[in-house]
Design a protein around this motif. Structure first.
Motif, PDB file in Angstrom:
ATOM      1  N   LYS A  49       0.864  -1.166   0.000  1.00 66.03           N
ATOM      2  CA  LYS A  49       0.000   0.000   0.000  1.00 66.03           C
ATOM      3  C   LYS A  49       0.906   1.222   0.000  1.00 66.03           C
ATOM      4  CE  LYS A  49      -3.722   1.975   2.696  1.00 66.03           C
ATOM      5  NZ  LYS A  49      -4.484   2.031   3.935  1.00 66.03           N
ATOM      6  N   ARG A  50       0.726   2.108  -0.854  1.00 63.20           N
ATOM      7  CA  ARG A  50      -0.368   2.512  -1.656  1.00 63.20           C
ATOM      8  C   ARG A  50       0.182   3.171  -2.895  1.00 63.20           C
ATOM      9  NH1 ARG A  50      -3.071   8.054   0.424  1.00 63.20           N
ATOM     10  NH2 ARG A  50      -2.140   8.959  -1.421  1.00 63.20           N
ATOM     11  N   VAL A  51      -0.659   3.677  -3.756  1.00 55.66           N
ATOM     12  CA  VAL A  51      -0.234   4.448  -4.919  1.00 55.66           C
ATOM     13  C   VAL A  51      -0.360   5.930  -4.604  1.00 55.66           C
ATOM     14  CG1 VAL A  51      -0.775   2.686  -6.623  1.00 55.66           C
ATOM     15  CG2 VAL A  51      -2.567   4.244  -5.856  1.00 55.66           C
ATOM     16  N   ASP A  52       0.392   6.728  -5.314  1.00 52.31           N
ATOM     17  CA  ASP A  52       0.416   8.162  -5.047  1.00 52.31           C
ATOM     18  C   ASP A  52      -0.558   8.865  -5.981  1.00 52.31           C
ATOM     19  OD1 ASP A  52       1.030  10.653  -4.135  1.00 52.31           O
ATOM     20  OD2 ASP A  52       2.927  10.827  -5.223  1.00 52.31           O
ATOM     21  N   VAL A  53      -1.799   8.986  -5.534  1.00 49.02           N
ATOM     22  CA  VAL A  53      -2.825   9.663  -6.327  1.00 49.02           C
ATOM     23  C   VAL A  53      -3.599  10.610  -5.413  1.00 49.02           C
ATOM     24  CG1 VAL A  53      -3.123   7.823  -8.034  1.00 49.02           C
ATOM     25  CG2 VAL A  53      -4.495   7.800  -5.928  1.00 49.02           C
ATOM     26  N   PRO A  54      -4.149  11.670  -5.970  1.00 47.31           N
ATOM     27  CA  PRO A  54      -4.972  12.575  -5.150  1.00 47.31           C
ATOM     28  C   PRO A  54      -6.346  11.960  -4.901  1.00 47.31           C
ATOM     29  CG  PRO A  54      -5.008  13.289  -7.433  1.00 47.31           C
ATOM     30  CD  PRO A  54      -4.038  12.129  -7.370  1.00 47.31           C
ATOM     31  N   TRP A  55      -7.018  12.437  -3.875  1.00 46.92           N
ATOM     32  CA  TRP A  55      -8.391  12.022  -3.642  1.00 46.92           C
ATOM     33  C   TRP A  55      -9.278  12.523  -4.784  1.00 46.92           C
ATOM     34  CZ3 TRP A  55      -9.773   8.426  -0.381  1.00 46.92           C
ATOM     35  CH2 TRP A  55      -8.961   8.165   0.718  1.00 46.92           C
ATOM     36  N   MET A  79     -14.124   8.991 -12.394  1.00 45.30           N
ATOM     37  CA  MET A  79     -13.688   9.791 -11.257  1.00 45.30           C
ATOM     38  C   MET A  79     -12.581  10.763 -11.650  1.00 45.30           C
ATOM     39  SD  MET A  79     -11.719   6.752  -9.154  1.00 45.30           S
ATOM     40  CE  MET A  79     -13.097   5.613  -9.285  1.00 45.30           C
ATOM     41  N   GLN A  80     -12.587  11.928 -10.969  1.00 43.91           N
ATOM     42  CA  GLN A  80     -11.641  12.990 -11.262  1.00 43.91           C
ATOM     43  C   GLN A  80     -11.049  13.536  -9.973  1.00 43.91           C
ATOM     44  OE1 GLN A  80     -10.891  14.159 -14.441  1.00 43.91           O
ATOM     45  NE2 GLN A  80     -12.178  12.483 -15.224  1.00 43.91           N
ATOM     46  N   PRO A  81      -9.795  14.039 -10.016  1.00 45.18           N
ATOM     47  CA  PRO A  81      -9.225  14.685  -8.824  1.00 45.18           C
ATOM     48  C   PRO A  81     -10.070  15.880  -8.398  1.00 45.18           C
ATOM     49  CG  PRO A  81      -7.531  14.283 -10.476  1.00 45.18           C
ATOM     50  CD  PRO A  81      -8.852  13.994 -11.139  1.00 45.18           C
ATOM     51  N   PHE A  82     -10.122  16.106  -7.079  1.00 42.45           N
ATOM     52  CA  PHE A  82     -10.866  17.265  -6.599  1.00 42.45           C
ATOM     53  C   PHE A  82     -10.275  18.542  -7.183  1.00 42.45           C
ATOM     54  CE2 PHE A  82     -12.782  14.503  -3.509  1.00 42.45           C
ATOM     55  CZ  PHE A  82     -14.005  15.111  -3.254  1.00 42.45           C
ATOM     56  N   ASP A 119      -3.081  -4.285  -9.452  1.00 48.84           N
ATOM     57  CA  ASP A 119      -2.746  -3.360 -10.530  1.00 48.84           C
ATOM     58  C   ASP A 119      -2.752  -1.923  -9.998  1.00 48.84           C
ATOM     59  OD1 ASP A 119      -2.680  -2.935 -13.687  1.00 48.84           O
ATOM     60  OD2 ASP A 119      -4.056  -1.459 -12.837  1.00 48.84           O
ATOM     61  N   PRO A 120      -1.748  -1.117 -10.337  1.00 49.03           N
ATOM     62  CA  PRO A 120      -1.704   0.265  -9.834  1.00 49.03           C
ATOM     63  C   PRO A 120      -2.962   1.075 -10.144  1.00 49.03           C
ATOM     64  CG  PRO A 120       0.411  -0.315 -10.791  1.00 49.03           C
ATOM     65  CD  PRO A 120      -0.515  -1.463 -11.094  1.00 49.03           C
ATOM     66  N   ASN A 121      -3.555   0.862 -11.317  1.00 46.47           N
ATOM     67  CA  ASN A 121      -4.779   1.604 -11.637  1.00 46.47           C
ATOM     68  C   ASN A 121      -5.973   1.127 -10.816  1.00 46.47           C
ATOM     69  OD1 ASN A 121      -3.716   3.450 -13.457  1.00 46.47           O
ATOM     70  ND2 ASN A 121      -4.031   2.112 -15.231  1.00 46.47           N
ATOM     71  N   ASP A 122      -6.036  -0.187 -10.520  1.00 43.26           N
ATOM     72  CA  ASP A 122      -7.095  -0.689  -9.641  1.00 43.26           C
ATOM     73  C   ASP A 122      -6.934  -0.107  -8.243  1.00 43.26           C
ATOM     74  OD1 ASP A 122      -8.385  -2.203 -11.568  1.00 43.26           O
ATOM     75  OD2 ASP A 122      -7.250  -4.011 -11.119  1.00 43.26           O
ATOM     76  N   LYS A 123      -5.677  -0.007  -7.781  1.00 40.51           N
ATOM     77  CA  LYS A 123      -5.424   0.603  -6.482  1.00 40.51           C
ATOM     78  C   LYS A 123      -5.818   2.080  -6.493  1.00 40.51           C
ATOM     79  CE  LYS A 123      -1.602  -2.222  -4.673  1.00 40.51           C
ATOM     80  NZ  LYS A 123      -2.114  -2.342  -3.292  1.00 40.51           N
ATOM     81  N   ALA A 124      -5.423   2.787  -7.543  1.00 43.02           N
ATOM     82  CA  ALA A 124      -5.709   4.218  -7.628  1.00 43.02           C
ATOM     83  C   ALA A 124      -7.210   4.478  -7.569  1.00 43.02           C
ATOM     84  CB  ALA A 124      -5.113   4.789  -8.909  1.00 43.02           C
ATOM     85  N   ALA A 125      -7.981   3.581  -8.188  1.00 40.89           N
ATOM     86  CA  ALA A 125      -9.434   3.774  -8.251  1.00 40.89           C
ATOM     87  C   ALA A 125     -10.114   3.676  -6.896  1.00 40.89           C
ATOM     88  CB  ALA A 125     -10.046   2.755  -9.213  1.00 40.89           C
ATOM     89  N   THR A 126      -9.421   3.171  -5.884  1.00 44.20           N
ATOM     90  CA  THR A 126     -10.032   3.077  -4.555  1.00 44.20           C
ATOM     91  C   THR A 126      -9.983   4.414  -3.808  1.00 44.20           C
ATOM     92  OG1 THR A 126      -7.986   2.390  -3.413  1.00 44.20           O
ATOM     93  CG2 THR A 126      -9.329   0.652  -4.407  1.00 44.20           C
ATOM     94  N   TYR A 127      -9.251   5.407  -4.366  1.00 48.66           N
ATOM     95  CA  TYR A 127      -9.083   6.690  -3.684  1.00 48.66           C
ATOM     96  C   TYR A 127     -10.077   7.729  -4.188  1.00 48.66           C
ATOM     97  CZ  TYR A 127      -5.091   4.737  -1.368  1.00 48.66           C
ATOM     98  OH  TYR A 127      -4.299   3.948  -0.581  1.00 48.66           O
ATOM     99  N   THR A 128     -11.345   7.359  -4.156  1.00 47.21           N
ATOM    100  CA  THR A 128     -12.427   8.302  -4.412  1.00 47.21           C
ATOM    101  C   THR A 128     -13.284   8.373  -3.164  1.00 47.21           C
ATOM    102  OG1 THR A 128     -14.479   8.655  -5.654  1.00 47.21           O
ATOM    103  CG2 THR A 128     -13.668   6.411  -5.568  1.00 47.21           C
TER     104      THR A 128
END
Length: 254
Positions: free
Chosen positions: A53-59, A74-77, A115-124
């Protein structure tokens, strides 16, 4: 979702089904409560993972719930006051800034993805609920890791997971306005019909499907494992659901 079928739930005008899309692909599904600004459940496919854990993505936020629905993923705030276009139907970052007793708990947790993109998608925030810190980093974290190890070791096919909440009316408030419902209980269930028939009996008894729930509190927050049918009965007693609630199509019978 198992057999491509959503859980049999209660229909309500405030509940919206979201196909959670990221990087031009659907990642998982969420039933979102636009009145209480939290997900009721997220349904996802478990991916064999080392738990890193984890990937570096914005909420991120969900345009499908905004006034402007020109974007379907989904889009960054955004900066500034653009959030005023969608804060009526979903939580925003400001709702959590002064909620010091709570952490942002993922229903689809990134350690259950590879997958990094699957992980990123959890940050909404449409996948987020307020979890009491002691429960989030204690019993619930231990449960998520135990499920990850169990499915890694004994599920030979695809494991389908549905994780959700019950509420009791308590809310996080911002500027004296009730904004985000605080879960009373967290619950989760998985379905894996292709599993290791030579697994130890203590583990084999928890296939093809099993479930758990825990009190979102500082104390008395032990996570209880039980059958999926037992969880469905618990949810009938704890919240407004269809009397024929079915978390997995055909009760996870192949």
């Amino acid at each position: 979702m198992y057999k491509g079928t959503a859980p049999l739930w209660l229909e309500d005008h405030s509940l919206k089904r979201i196909c959670q899309r990221f990087a031009d692909r659907p990642r998982y599904a969420t039933l979102y409560d636009t009145a209480n600004h939290i997900p009721v459940y997220s349904a996802y496919s478990f991916k064999r993972s080392d738990g890193a854990k984890r990937v570096d993505v914005p909420w991120m936020f969900e345009p499908q719930l905004a006034q402007d629905k020109s974007r379907s993923e989904m889009q960054p705030f955004p900066q500034g006051d653009y959030h005023q276009n969608f804060e009526d139907t979903q939580a925003i970052l400001s709702d959590y800034i002064y909620a010091f007793s709570f952490e942002r708990g993922q229903l689809n947790p990134d350690p259950h993805q590879a997958d990094p993109n699957d992980k990123a998608a959890t940050y909404t925030l449409t996948n987020i609920v307020p979890q009491v810190r002691e429960f989030n980093i204690g019993p619930w974290a231990q449960h998520k890791n135990m499920i990850r190890m169990r499915l890694n070791n004994y599920c030979r096919g695809t494991a389908y997971v549905v994780t959700g909440v019950t509420t009791s009316g308590n809310m996080i408030r911002r500027n004296e306005v009730a904004r985000v419902a605080i879960p009373k209980y967290m619950w989760s269930a998985y379905c894996c019909t292709n599993y290791d028939r030579n697994a130890p009996n203590s583990e084999k008894s928890k296939f093809p499907a099993h479930a758990a729930y825990g009190l979102n509190a500082r104390t008395d927050n032990e996570v209880v494992e039980l059958t999926v049918k037992g969880l469905e009965n618990f949810l009938k007693e704890s919240m407004s659901v269809d009397k024929n609630i079915q978390i997995f199509y055909h009760n996870c019978i192949a």
